[in-house]
Motif scaffolding. Structure first.
Motif: not given
Length: 331
Positions: A186-190, A219-222, A280-290
């Motif tokens: 799971i990853s979200i680019q916000r 990972v946050l860019a400000q 700001s530009i935060p990127f979130f990386i998690d793990a596989d859904f399961n």
């Protein structure tokens, strides 16, 4: 700034200006080029045990590319409201892609309304495959938006996986430890826009309420405006001031669970009293859904017994999102 625009903060929103070594700066070049991985791992361990946050420099992402993503983000948020609402996140069902209006997501709903607007993308899928996986929505009036923001997402995936190797080494694991957990993460680019606030500012409405991040790594860019506040172990809010050419890295709930509280997923918030628009530009990386997350045996001792039961990444993350979005109440 005119006196009538000056913000007057509630005392509970004041942050203490600390020297930057309170949120350490880590040069990750020796991790990326392999010249001294263990030294970087040692610095990462100190940072994540004590603050949960660190600045990283020499990360390999060109600043002009980051600047171009900031510019297209500003142009997106300058679009008329009706154009942004046409891409509303509610239209993406459980994939959670698209635009979020001011007060449309609240991270500390019992205390705070978030004065921010967002736009979220993630791994491109042709159809909705389940929570966090589905088609992205794109603004037709900004043809360069897709290439820039999705290109940034892909670079962030690559950088985040390299940082996870450093975190693995910092825990005396093999550097490939997270690979089996992040085959299709799971990853979200916000993209985020925080309007300035003026007058008296209390805890009921601020840029983003106090929270921990939900997954593995952020990972946050400000921009240069400032406003990020991080709570230290003495429960004092410390300013995470922008440092040009760096990203701010922080870990989320899943790494705290994995390390059995040895590493800290720290509380943070945003209060924009600058009188300027903040982006700001935060990127979130998690793990596989399961992927199942539970305390590492090396982090469980007689003095620090296991504090968490196993949880799947998707179960944990979707549960946190479900309380923030009304359209998920029936999902």
């Amino acid at each position: 700034m005119p006196k009538d625009l000056a913000a007057r903060l509630d005392d509970r929103l004041r942050a203490k200006r600390e020297s930057f070594d309170k949120i350490p700066v880590v040069d990750i070049a020796p991790l990326l080029d392999g010249s001294n991985k263990q030294r970087v791992a040692k610095e990462i361990r100190w940072a994540l045990m004590n603050t949960g946050f660190m600045y990283v420099k020499n990360h390999g992402i060109p600043q002009d590319f980051v600047d171009s993503v900031f510019e297209v983000s500003r142009r997106f948020f300058d679009l008329p409201t009706w154009q942004k609402m046409a891409l509303h996140i509610g239209k993406s069902d459980v994939a959670l892609r698209g635009y979020i209006e001011p007060f449309g997501e609240n991270t500390d709903p019992g205390k705070t309304k978030d004065l921010k607007e967002c736009f979220d993308i993630g791994p491109e899928c042709s159809t909705v495959e389940g929570p966090f996986f589905g088609p992205n929505q794109w603004p037709s009036s900004l043809p360069e938006f897709r290439e820039l923001t999705y290109g940034y997402h892909q670079r962030m995936v690559d950088l985040a996986k390299k940082l996870l190797k450093g975190i693995a080494l910092s825990l005396d694991l093999t550097e490939s430890y997270f690979e089996s957990l992040t085959r299709n993460p799971i990853s979200i680019q916000r993209l985020l826009h925080y309007p300035p606030q003026s007058g008296y500012i209390g805890e009921d409405i601020i840029g983003i309420g106090a929270h921990t991040d939900y997954g593995n790594l952020t990972v946050l860019a400000q921009d240069d405006v400032g406003g990020l506040q991080v709570m230290n172990r003495d429960r004092i809010w410390v300013e995470g001031m922008p440092i040009y050419g760096t990203f701010i890295i922080n870990i989320g709930d899943l790494i705290q669970r994995l390390t059995n509280d040895v590493y800290l997923a720290n509380m943070h918030r945003v209060v924009n009293t600058s009188g300027r628009e903040r982006y700001s530009i935060p990127f979130f990386i998690d793990a596989d859904f399961n992927a199942s997350i539970e305390p590492l045996p090396s982090c469980v001792t007689n003095s620090n017994p296991a504090r968490y039961r196993p949880v799947t990444c998707g179960q944990h993350k979707f549960g946190r999102f479900a309380v923030s979005y009304t359209h998920l109440s029936k999902a």
